[in-house]
Write a protein that holds these residues in place. Sequence first.
Motif, PDB file in Angstrom:
ATOM      1  N   LYS A   1       0.830  -1.197   0.000  1.00 17.61           N
ATOM      2  CA  LYS A   1       0.000   0.000   0.000  1.00 17.61           C
ATOM      3  C   LYS A   1       0.867   1.249   0.000  1.00 17.61           C
ATOM      4  O   LYS A   1       1.793   1.374   0.791  1.00 17.61           O
ATOM      5  CB  LYS A   1      -0.921   0.017   1.228  1.00 17.61           C
ATOM      6  N   ALA A   2       0.553   2.186  -0.898  1.00 15.66           N
ATOM      7  CA  ALA A   2       1.208   3.494  -0.940  1.00 15.66           C
ATOM      8  C   ALA A   2       0.121   4.554  -0.860  1.00 15.66           C
ATOM      9  O   ALA A   2      -0.793   4.570  -1.690  1.00 15.66           O
ATOM     10  CB  ALA A   2       2.018   3.658  -2.215  1.00 15.66           C
ATOM     11  N   THR A   3       0.195   5.440   0.117  1.00 13.94           N
ATOM     12  CA  THR A   3      -0.830   6.475   0.257  1.00 13.94           C
ATOM     13  C   THR A   3      -0.207   7.754   0.782  1.00 13.94           C
ATOM     14  O   THR A   3       0.756   7.725   1.540  1.00 13.94           O
ATOM     15  CB  THR A   3      -1.958   5.993   1.199  1.00 13.94           C
ATOM     16  N   GLY A   4      -0.759   8.885   0.343  1.00 17.07           N
ATOM     17  CA  GLY A   4      -0.207  10.170   0.728  1.00 17.07           C
ATOM     18  C   GLY A   4       0.835  10.650  -0.261  1.00 17.07           C
ATOM     19  O   GLY A   4       0.922  10.163  -1.392  1.00 17.07           O
ATOM     20  N   ASN A   5       1.662  11.570   0.144  1.00 20.20           N
ATOM     21  CA  ASN A   5       2.646  12.222  -0.725  1.00 20.20           C
ATOM     22  C   ASN A   5       3.900  11.363  -0.863  1.00 20.20           C
ATOM     23  O   ASN A   5       4.966  11.677  -0.353  1.00 20.20           O
ATOM     24  CB  ASN A   5       2.985  13.595  -0.121  1.00 20.20           C
ATOM     25  N   VAL A   6       3.746  10.205  -1.552  1.00 18.78           N
ATOM     26  CA  VAL A   6       4.831   9.221  -1.618  1.00 18.78           C
ATOM     27  C   VAL A   6       5.018   8.721  -3.048  1.00 18.78           C
ATOM     28  O   VAL A   6       4.160   8.888  -3.918  1.00 18.78           O
ATOM     29  CB  VAL A   6       4.552   8.007  -0.696  1.00 18.78           C
ATOM     30  N   GLY A   7       6.169   8.101  -3.283  1.00 17.76           N
ATOM     31  CA  GLY A   7       6.450   7.455  -4.561  1.00 17.76           C
ATOM     32  C   GLY A   7       6.767   5.988  -4.354  1.00 17.76           C
ATOM     33  O   GLY A   7       7.487   5.617  -3.424  1.00 17.76           O
ATOM     34  N   LEU A   8       6.215   5.123  -5.221  1.00 18.83           N
ATOM     35  CA  LEU A   8       6.433   3.674  -5.130  1.00 18.83           C
ATOM     36  C   LEU A   8       6.856   3.148  -6.486  1.00 18.83           C
ATOM     37  O   LEU A   8       6.263   3.490  -7.508  1.00 18.83           O
ATOM     38  CB  LEU A   8       5.146   2.981  -4.692  1.00 18.83           C
ATOM     39  N   CYS A   9       7.878   2.307  -6.505  1.00 14.11           N
ATOM     40  CA  CYS A   9       8.276   1.610  -7.727  1.00 14.11           C
ATOM     41  C   CYS A   9       8.329   0.109  -7.436  1.00 14.11           C
ATOM     42  O   CYS A   9       8.992  -0.321  -6.496  1.00 14.11           O
ATOM     43  CB  CYS A   9       9.635   2.086  -8.219  1.00 14.11           C
ATOM     44  N   VAL A  10       7.593  -0.671  -8.228  1.00 13.26           N
ATOM     45  CA  VAL A  10       7.608  -2.134  -8.105  1.00 13.26           C
ATOM     46  C   VAL A  10       8.137  -2.675  -9.424  1.00 13.26           C
ATOM     47  O   VAL A  10       7.507  -2.496 -10.477  1.00 13.26           O
ATOM     48  CB  VAL A  10       6.200  -2.686  -7.821  1.00 13.26           C
ATOM     49  N   ARG A  11       9.286  -3.334  -9.379  1.00 11.63           N
ATOM     50  CA  ARG A  11       9.947  -3.773 -10.609  1.00 11.63           C
ATOM     51  C   ARG A  11      10.310  -5.261 -10.526  1.00 11.63           C
ATOM     52  O   ARG A  11      10.941  -5.699  -9.572  1.00 11.63           O
ATOM     53  CB  ARG A  11      11.214  -2.948 -10.859  1.00 11.63           C
ATOM     54  N   ASN A  12       9.870  -6.022 -11.530  1.00 13.06           N
ATOM     55  CA  ASN A  12      10.196  -7.446 -11.618  1.00 13.06           C
ATOM     56  C   ASN A  12       9.829  -8.193 -10.334  1.00 13.06           C
ATOM     57  O   ASN A  12      10.618  -8.954  -9.782  1.00 13.06           O
ATOM     58  CB  ASN A  12      11.678  -7.650 -11.953  1.00 13.06           C
ATOM     59  N   CYS A  13       8.609  -7.965  -9.874  1.00 11.12           N
ATOM     60  CA  CYS A  13       8.129  -8.626  -8.667  1.00 11.12           C
ATOM     61  C   CYS A  13       6.898  -9.476  -8.972  1.00 11.12           C
ATOM     62  O   CYS A  13       6.175  -9.224  -9.936  1.00 11.12           O
ATOM     63  CB  CYS A  13       7.753  -7.599  -7.600  1.00 11.12           C
ATOM     64  N   PHE A  14       6.666 -10.468  -8.140  1.00  9.70           N
ATOM     65  CA  PHE A  14       5.426 -11.238  -8.140  1.00  9.70           C
ATOM     66  C   PHE A  14       4.688 -10.911  -6.851  1.00  9.70           C
ATOM     67  O   PHE A  14       5.255 -10.988  -5.762  1.00  9.70           O
ATOM     68  CB  PHE A  14       5.727 -12.739  -8.216  1.00  9.70           C
ATOM     69  N   VAL A  15       3.421 -10.507  -6.969  1.00  9.09           N
ATOM     70  CA  VAL A  15       2.642 -10.093  -5.799  1.00  9.09           C
ATOM     71  C   VAL A  15       1.325 -10.854  -5.774  1.00  9.09           C
ATOM     72  O   VAL A  15       0.593 -10.884  -6.771  1.00  9.09           O
ATOM     73  CB  VAL A  15       2.351  -8.577  -5.831  1.00  9.09           C
ATOM     74  N   THR A  16       1.014 -11.478  -4.655  1.00 10.66           N
ATOM     75  CA  THR A  16      -0.289 -12.097  -4.478  1.00 10.66           C
ATOM     76  C   THR A  16      -0.755 -11.881  -3.043  1.00 10.66           C
ATOM     77  O   THR A  16       0.057 -11.778  -2.126  1.00 10.66           O
ATOM     78  CB  THR A  16      -0.260 -13.604  -4.802  1.00 10.66           C
ATOM     79  N   SER A  17      -2.067 -11.783  -2.851  1.00  8.36           N
ATOM     80  CA  SER A  17      -2.644 -11.729  -1.513  1.00  8.36           C
ATOM     81  C   SER A  17      -3.729 -12.783  -1.415  1.00  8.36           C
ATOM     82  O   SER A  17      -4.741 -12.710  -2.108  1.00  8.36           O
ATOM     83  CB  SER A  17      -3.242 -10.348  -1.201  1.00  8.36           C
ATOM     84  N   ARG A  18      -3.527 -13.745  -0.554  1.00  9.29           N
ATOM     85  CA  ARG A  18      -4.531 -14.793  -0.360  1.00  9.29           C
ATOM     86  C   ARG A  18      -5.759 -14.265   0.363  1.00  9.29           C
ATOM     87  O   ARG A  18      -6.821 -14.880   0.315  1.00  9.29           O
ATOM     88  CB  ARG A  18      -3.919 -15.932   0.449  1.00  9.29           C
ATOM     89  N   SER A  19      -5.622 -13.115   1.053  1.00  6.01           N
ATOM     90  CA  SER A  19      -6.691 -12.635   1.918  1.00  6.01           C
ATOM     91  C   SER A  19      -7.281 -11.292   1.512  1.00  6.01           C
ATOM     92  O   SER A  19      -8.340 -10.916   2.002  1.00  6.01           O
ATOM     93  CB  SER A  19      -6.173 -12.521   3.358  1.00  6.01           C
TER      94      SER A  19
END
Length: 206
Positions: A59-77
């Motif tokens: 989760k990224a919220t507010g005055n922020v920067g996020l970079c997701v590179r070459n990742c695998f993301v899953t949430s079972r819930s």
Amino acid sequence: CGTENTADLDQICPTVAVFTDDVASPELGGAGIGLTLANLSIVHSVPGTDIWNRNTAIKATGNVGLCVRNCFVTSRSGRGIVVSGQAAADLVESSLFACAGTGLYVGDEGTDVVVSKCNIVNNGYGGRPMKTPSIASLPSVETNSDMLAIIQDSLSIDTAPALVGRMVPSGHSGVYVEAASAVFDDTLIASSCLTGMTVVRSAEVR
């Protein structure tokens, strides 16, 4: 990540948040804090069901920067990645796969997300035990073989805690963009429960 032995049932894995302009950085396009996640496999599972607040892998919220590179993301819930509150995010060569809720949620005016060469597949079917899918049966775009190997390895080994009792119900989109701006380039969005992409409240998608 995630545990059942906690009073907080809706933990996030990585989270980055700030709610002031006092630490704005021009290098991050005005964002005050920056986080880069690269070459990771993130498997998220918690016993909570509050997908509207904290039950998400990243989760990224507010005055922020996020970079997701070459990742695998899953949430079972819960949800895969949430970007909101005027945050900015770049998702590159990554996969959001088999999240119980929405794979990618982008919300609030002033929030900007760019998605390039990603796979957002098989999301929104609700909380359930992880099972190994047939990667060969999924639609494909040009994705490096290492990314597919990460997906296969992550889903074939059940290391996250089992969900007991409480589960997020099915019926979610692969991507949900609400009053925000999002750009998608060379990205596969497929096989989600509700819609591939839902765009509401004057959101802008290109």
